[in-house]
Every structure is written in structure tokens, then in C-alpha cells.
Design a protein around this motif. Structure first.
Motif, PDB file in Angstrom:
ATOM      1  N   LEU A   1      -0.440  -7.239 -14.252  1.00 26.21           N
ATOM      2  CA  LEU A   1      -1.217  -7.128 -15.497  1.00 26.21           C
ATOM      3  C   LEU A   1      -0.282  -6.615 -16.597  1.00 26.21           C
ATOM      4  O   LEU A   1      -0.126  -5.406 -16.787  1.00 26.21           O
TER       5      LEU A   1
ATOM      6  N   SER B   1      -2.107   3.295   1.849  1.00 31.11           N
ATOM      7  CA  SER B   1      -2.918   2.561   2.826  1.00 31.11           C
ATOM      8  C   SER B   1      -4.377   2.808   2.446  1.00 31.11           C
ATOM      9  O   SER B   1      -4.776   2.598   1.287  1.00 31.11           O
ATOM     10  N   SER B   2      -5.185   3.274   3.377  1.00 23.53           N
ATOM     11  CA  SER B   2      -6.624   3.457   3.136  1.00 23.53           C
ATOM     12  C   SER B   2      -7.200   4.125   4.382  1.00 23.53           C
ATOM     13  O   SER B   2      -6.568   4.114   5.447  1.00 23.53           O
TER      14      SER B   2
ATOM     15  N   GLY C   1       1.686  -1.838  -8.957  1.00 25.27           N
ATOM     16  CA  GLY C   1       0.276  -1.741  -9.329  1.00 25.27           C
ATOM     17  C   GLY C   1       0.030  -0.521 -10.199  1.00 25.27           C
ATOM     18  O   GLY C   1      -1.029   0.105 -10.126  1.00 25.27           O
TER      19      GLY C   1
ATOM     20  N   GLY D   1      -2.613   3.833  -9.498  1.00 23.88           N
ATOM     21  CA  GLY D   1      -1.206   3.656  -9.897  1.00 23.88           C
ATOM     22  C   GLY D   1      -0.954   4.249 -11.271  1.00 23.88           C
ATOM     23  O   GLY D   1       0.061   4.934 -11.498  1.00 23.88           O
TER      24      GLY D   1
END
Ligand SMILES: NC(=O)c1ccc[n+]([C@@H]2O[C@H](COP(=O)([O-])OP(=O)(O)OC[C@H]3O[C@@H](n4cnc5c(N)ncnc54)[C@H](O)[C@@H]3O)[C@@H](O)[C@H]2O)c1
Length: 255
Positions: A39, A138-139, A13, A19
Motif C-alpha cells: 500500500l 504469527s498468531s 506490512g 505494522g
């Protein structure tokens, strides 16, 4: 002297958002960087911005063969792998009863299965390099719950658990594994439409509820990832590092 001189990093990413900030910062600190993403154009643009020290890669983190190919191409380009940032992630907001099994699976496939596949793919080349550092993004949603994002929360808790398990299992190969838990960060994930209205609502929320009273910037997470990627964090493994402006540091005072 750069803080990552001589090291090679693969970032999933890596095309945009955090990223891309990591790719740019790592390269600025002397690393060579493989920018993996679904992408293709954005990955190429990020790699071009860096120059010779970067290659863009097609990497769908949910696919085993993509991980094999990404590692192969990283080794082909730069000869070794020292750092993996498992950064690729997707979100989605819906109440539990409105969340389909397909939506649940789609989110956990990228955020959870993708991290497993990334860790697994990095072991052989990092072992060959004499060790390495895996940084899993993570978050705060991997530390506390949040309404209307159950699959995301499930996947980010899983990342935290996989981090600790991998850290213990891979310690004897010199591979360190840590997780980063960002709060609200100004990236396309937080404002997919890129609208002023969404940005204004997020700003109001942060001013009201975040102790530091602002949204975080991708570079602020990249600097934490840089610390964990570098030898400066040589005694850190299996640990979780929060960068959320103080958001989850407390619960409200009663009354
Ligand atoms: N933005 C935030 O507030 C926030 C907060 C906490 C955690 N995070 C996490 O940080 C990480 C980076 O998110 P961001 O905010 O920069 O979002 P972003 O949407 O800007 O970037 C995510 C990147 O992951 C890529 N990606 C998506 N699916 C992929 C797949 N299957 N394979 C490979 N790449 C894929 C996207 O194309 C994109 O380039 C994610 O793991 C996210 O869950 C974000």
C-alpha cells in the motif's frame, strides 16, 4: 535515552495496523525505520507521520527482488539493518471444502513464503551489523487450530517453526529470532469493511470469550515487538510470545 537508539528496523506490512504501530513506537524509541508495504500511499503517510527517521518502501513480501531492493534501500537510507519485523499478513475465511487451491496458495505465499524470504534477506546485513533481531508475527492460530481459516492456520504454524529453526541456525551470528502470537487485535484485518456491526460483533465475542474481556490494541503488540527488537530481550531466541488477553490459556471446564 531511547530503547532502540542507533538501531535500524525494516517492517513489512508497516503501512497500517500493527505494522504502523510498531513503526511509530520504534521511531519514538530512537530507531530509524523502513516502512515496507504494497500500500504505497499508506506507507508514505506512516513514514511522513514519523518524519526524517523513516522511509517508505515498496515491498511485496512474496517477491524475492522486492526484498533485495528493500534491504538495499534501507542500507542506502540508514547504513545498517538491526531489526526485521516480518509483520505483513493476509487472512481469509472459508470452510475447507470451499477453499480453492488459489486461495490457499495466496495466503501461504504472503504469510509463510514472505517470512522465509524476509529472514533470508536480513541475514547478510544483520551479520554485517554484528547481529540483529528478527520478530515474526504469527498468531494464536500458530499455536491452536481455528475453524474456517485453514490456510491462515497452516501459514502461522509454519512461521512458528521457521522462527525456531532460524533462531538455532543464526545464533552464532548474534541474530535472535522470536515469534509473536497475537489474539484478536483491532486492525483493518479484523474489520476490513470498517463497519460498526462487525466491531460490535467482535466486542461481544471478546467480552464473552476473552478472559480480559476486550479486543487488543495494535500498540499492545507493538510494545511486545519493541521488547523483542531491543537488547532488553538479549537472552530470548527461538521463543514464542503470546498476547491474547488470555484467550487460549485454558479449555472450558466440563459439565
Ligand atoms: N488483527 C488480528 O487480530 C491479528 C491477530 C493475529 C495475528 N495477526 C497478524 O498480524 C500481522 C499484522 O496484521 P494486522 O492485523 O495489522 O492487519 P492489517 O491488514 O491492518 O495490516 C497488514 C499489512 O500487511 C500488508 N500486506 C499484505 N500483503 C502484503 C504483501 N504481500 N507484502 C507486503 N505487505 C503486505 C497490508 O497492506 C497491510 O498494511 C499479520 O501478519 C496478521 O496475520 C493479526
Amino acid at each position: 535515552m531511547g530503547r532502540l537508539d542507533g538501531k535500524v528496523a525494516l517492517i513489512s506490512g508497516g503501512a497500517r495496523g500493527m505494522g504502523a504501530a510498531e513503526a511509530l513506537l520504534f521511531a519514538g524509541e530512537g530507531a530509524r525505520v523502513a516502512v515496507g508495504d504494497v500500500l504505497d500511499d499508506a506507507a508514505r503517510e506512516t513514514a511522513e507521520e514519523i518524519g526524517d527517521a523513516a522511509v517508505p518502501l515498496r515491498l511485496d513480501g512474496t517477491r524475492e527482488d522486492d526484498w533485495d531492493e528493500a534491504v538495499r534501500r534501507t542500507l542506502e537510507a540508514f547504513g545498517r539493518l538491526d531489526v526485521l519485523v516480518n509483520n505483513a499478513g493476509v487472512g481469509g475465511v472459508a470452510r475447507i471444502e470451499k477453499t480453492s487451491l488459489e486461495q490457499y496458495r495466496a495466503i501461504t505465499e504472503v504469510n509463510q513464503t514472505g517470512v522465509f524470504l524476509g529472514i533470508r534477506a536480513a541475514i547478510a546485513p544483520m551479520t554485517a551489523a554484528g547481529g540483529g533481531s528478527i520478530v515474526n508475527i504469527s498468531s494464536i492460530d500458530g499455536l491452536v487450530g481455528m475453524p474456517r481459516v485453514l490456510p491462515y492456520v497452516a501459514s502461522k504454524f509454519a512461521v512458528r517453526g521457521m522462527t525456531k529453526t532460524a533462531a538455532v541456525e543464526l545464533a552464532d551470528r548474534g541474530i535472535r529470532v522470536n515469534s509473536i502470537h497475537p489474539g484478536h487485535i483491532a486492525t483493518p484485518m479484523n474489520n476490513p469493511g470498517g463497519t460498526d456491526e462487525a466491531a460490535r460483533r467482535m466486542q461481544e465475542y471478546c467480552e464473552r470469550d476473552v478472559p480480559l474481556a476486550r479486543i487488543g490494541q495494535p500498540e499492545e503488540i507493538a510494545r511486545l515487538a519493541l521488547f523483542l527488537a531491543s537488547d532488553e530481550s538479549s537472552y530470548c531466541t527461538g521463543s514464542e510470545f503470546t498476547a491474547d488477553g488470555g484467550l487460549i490459556a485454558s479449555v472450558p471446564l466440563p459439565g
